[in-house]
Scaffold this motif. Structure first.
Motif, PDB file in Angstrom:
ATOM      1  N   SER A 176       0.819  -1.236   0.000  1.00 49.39           N
ATOM      2  CA  SER A 176       0.000   0.000   0.000  1.00 49.39           C
ATOM      3  C   SER A 176       0.842   1.271   0.000  1.00 49.39           C
ATOM      4  O   SER A 176       0.436   2.303   0.562  1.00 49.39           O
ATOM      5  CB  SER A 176      -0.962   0.017   1.207  1.00 49.39           C
ATOM      6  OG  SER A 176      -1.745  -1.146   1.214  1.00 49.39           O
ATOM      7  N   LYS A 220      -6.666  -0.824 -11.851  1.00 50.08           N
ATOM      8  CA  LYS A 220      -6.043   0.511 -11.833  1.00 50.08           C
ATOM      9  C   LYS A 220      -4.871   0.607 -12.793  1.00 50.08           C
ATOM     10  O   LYS A 220      -4.461   1.699 -13.183  1.00 50.08           O
ATOM     11  CB  LYS A 220      -5.593   0.856 -10.423  1.00 50.08           C
ATOM     12  CG  LYS A 220      -6.768   1.076  -9.494  1.00 50.08           C
ATOM     13  CD  LYS A 220      -6.486   2.050  -8.394  1.00 50.08           C
ATOM     14  CE  LYS A 220      -7.809   2.566  -7.868  1.00 50.08           C
ATOM     15  NZ  LYS A 220      -7.685   3.250  -6.603  1.00 50.08           N
ATOM     16  N   ARG A 272       2.607  -1.220  -7.762  1.00 52.46           N
ATOM     17  CA  ARG A 272       2.440  -0.554  -9.066  1.00 52.46           C
ATOM     18  C   ARG A 272       3.806  -0.319  -9.727  1.00 52.46           C
ATOM     19  O   ARG A 272       3.966  -0.503 -10.930  1.00 52.46           O
ATOM     20  CB  ARG A 272       1.699   0.766  -8.874  1.00 52.46           C
ATOM     21  CG  ARG A 272       1.519   1.546 -10.156  1.00 52.46           C
ATOM     22  CD  ARG A 272       0.602   2.727 -10.000  1.00 52.46           C
ATOM     23  NE  ARG A 272       0.791   3.380  -8.721  1.00 52.46           N
ATOM     24  CZ  ARG A 272      -0.178   3.951  -8.007  1.00 52.46           C
ATOM     25  NH1 ARG A 272      -1.400   3.965  -8.455  1.00 52.46           N
ATOM     26  NH2 ARG A 272       0.082   4.529  -6.858  1.00 52.46           N
TER      27      ARG A 272
HETATM   28  C1  LIG Z   1      -1.275  -6.942  -4.347  1.00 53.04           C
HETATM   29  C2  LIG Z   1      -0.010  -6.151  -4.093  1.00 53.04           C
HETATM   30  C3  LIG Z   1       1.121  -6.634  -4.982  1.00 53.04           C
HETATM   31  C4  LIG Z   1      -0.330  -4.688  -4.436  1.00 53.04           C
HETATM   32  O1  LIG Z   1       0.828  -3.908  -4.229  1.00 53.04           O
HETATM   33  P1  LIG Z   1       0.745  -2.587  -3.310  1.00 53.04           P
HETATM   34  O2  LIG Z   1       2.078  -1.977  -3.296  1.00 53.04           O
HETATM   35  O3  LIG Z   1       0.155  -2.977  -1.993  1.00 53.04           O
HETATM   36  O4  LIG Z   1      -0.298  -1.697  -4.083  1.00 53.04           O
HETATM   37  P2  LIG Z   1      -0.074  -0.178  -4.529  1.00 53.04           P
HETATM   38  O5  LIG Z   1       0.174   0.626  -3.298  1.00 53.04           O
HETATM   39  O6  LIG Z   1       0.947  -0.101  -5.595  1.00 53.04           O
HETATM   40  O7  LIG Z   1      -1.519   0.159  -5.107  1.00 53.04           O
HETATM   41  C5  LIG Z   1      -1.706   0.786  -6.367  1.00 53.04           C
HETATM   42  C6  LIG Z   1      -3.172   1.179  -6.463  1.00 53.04           C
HETATM   43  O8  LIG Z   1      -3.988   0.010  -6.409  1.00 53.04           O
HETATM   44  C7  LIG Z   1      -4.918   0.105  -5.343  1.00 53.04           C
HETATM   45  N1  LIG Z   1      -5.105  -1.219  -4.745  1.00 53.04           N
HETATM   46  C8  LIG Z   1      -4.179  -1.962  -4.121  1.00 53.04           C
HETATM   47  N2  LIG Z   1      -4.722  -3.136  -3.719  1.00 53.04           N
HETATM   48  C9  LIG Z   1      -6.021  -3.097  -4.118  1.00 53.04           C
HETATM   49  C10 LIG Z   1      -7.112  -4.004  -4.009  1.00 53.04           C
HETATM   50  N3  LIG Z   1      -6.981  -5.199  -3.410  1.00 53.04           N
HETATM   51  N4  LIG Z   1      -8.303  -3.652  -4.546  1.00 53.04           N
HETATM   52  C11 LIG Z   1      -8.451  -2.435  -5.156  1.00 53.04           C
HETATM   53  N5  LIG Z   1      -7.452  -1.549  -5.298  1.00 53.04           N
HETATM   54  C12 LIG Z   1      -6.252  -1.867  -4.778  1.00 53.04           C
HETATM   55  C13 LIG Z   1      -4.307   1.080  -4.365  1.00 53.04           C
HETATM   56  O9  LIG Z   1      -5.275   1.694  -3.553  1.00 53.04           O
HETATM   57  C14 LIG Z   1      -3.640   2.068  -5.310  1.00 53.04           C
HETATM   58  O10 LIG Z   1      -4.625   2.942  -5.813  1.00 53.04           O
HETATM   59  P3  LIG Z   1      -4.334   4.499  -6.108  1.00 53.04           P
HETATM   60  O11 LIG Z   1      -3.496   4.511  -7.342  1.00 53.04           O
HETATM   61  O12 LIG Z   1      -5.682   5.082  -6.328  1.00 53.04           O
HETATM   62  O13 LIG Z   1      -3.615   5.039  -4.928  1.00 53.04           O
HETATM   63  C15 LIG Z   1       0.446  -6.233  -2.616  1.00 53.04           C
HETATM   64  O14 LIG Z   1      -0.536  -5.674  -1.780  1.00 53.04           O
HETATM   65  C16 LIG Z   1       0.742  -7.656  -2.153  1.00 53.04           C
HETATM   66  O15 LIG Z   1       1.878  -8.113  -2.202  1.00 53.04           O
HETATM   67  N6  LIG Z   1      -0.306  -8.371  -1.649  1.00 53.04           N
HETATM   68  C17 LIG Z   1      -0.124  -9.740  -1.155  1.00 53.04           C
HETATM   69  C18 LIG Z   1       0.224 -10.731  -2.254  1.00 53.04           C
HETATM   70  C19 LIG Z   1      -0.790 -10.704  -3.381  1.00 53.04           C
HETATM   71  O16 LIG Z   1      -1.986 -10.816  -3.175  1.00 53.04           O
HETATM   72  N7  LIG Z   1      -0.279 -10.562  -4.606  1.00 53.04           N
HETATM   73  C20 LIG Z   1      -1.110 -10.461  -5.781  1.00 53.04           C
HETATM   74  C21 LIG Z   1      -1.028 -11.683  -6.580  1.00 53.04           C
HETATM   75  S1  LIG Z   1      -2.213 -11.661  -7.902  1.00 53.04           S
END
Ligand SMILES: CC(C)(COP(=O)(O)OP(=O)(O)OC[C@H]1O[C@@H](n2cnc3c(N)ncnc32)[C@H](O)[C@@H]1OP(=O)(O)O)[C@@H](O)C(=O)NCCC(=O)NCCS
Length: 142
Positions: free
Chosen positions: A80, A114, A85
């Protein structure tokens, strides 16, 4: 905190990368298999915070037309903050002019939306463990 991306496989501690998967959480990975999978991937991206790997993602690709992204994950304390991204954009930059597919962990679709990804209406999958994929809500239960 100064995060930077690297796309090379030099001096990677694969056990610590597997710990990111566990803590993210994105399931468990075997370090040797993850290393081989990464060596065979077209793009591998590590997010570093000084000398520590804090995030990961990789893509398969034929190099010219199509690619698939897998294993995007970050340590919880780095989530987050825009780093997911950053990794995605770093990978996508190396896949320009290619169709890119992925499957989102249930609930993470909004993150990919997004970035411009759309839900695929005809996506199909054949998985080693179909029951597990049903339980995890990747495929329908029928
Ligand atoms: C999923 C993951 C990679 C996202 O990375 P992150 O660094 O947390 O996300 P970011 O901060 O880059 O978010 C970018 C945008 O997406 C949005 N976003 C992030 N997760 C979201 C979700 N689950 N649903 C909707 N929007 C989401 C953020 O609010 C942000 O929006 P903005 O541009 O309006 O500010 C990370 O949370 C993670 O490692 N999660 C656990 C493992 C996982 O589930 N991986 C995905 C495999 S498919």
């Amino acid at each position: 905190m100064e995060i930077f991306l690297r796309f090379d496989l030099e001096n990677i501690d694969w056990k610590s990368v597997c710990e990111i998967f566990e803590k993210a959480p994105l399931g468990t990975r075997d370090p040797v298999k993850l290393m081989i999978a990464s060596e065979n991937s077209a793009v591998v991206c590590f997010a570093w915070d000084s000398n520590r790997i804090i995030g990961f993602g990789r893509a398969l690709s034929d190099g010219v037309t199509c690619a698939a992204i897998y294993d995007l994950c970050l340590l919880p304390e780095y989530q987050s903050k825009g780093i997911g991204r950053l990794i995605m954009n770093g990978i996508l930059e190396k896949l320009q002019n290619q169709n890119v597919i992925l499957y989102a962990v249930p609930g993470k679709q909004g993150f990919y939306e997004k970035l411009g990804f759309k839900t695929m209406l005809t996506a199909m999958g054949s998985f080693i463990d179909m029951e597990k994929m049903k339980q995890m809500n990747y495929i329908s239960k029928d």
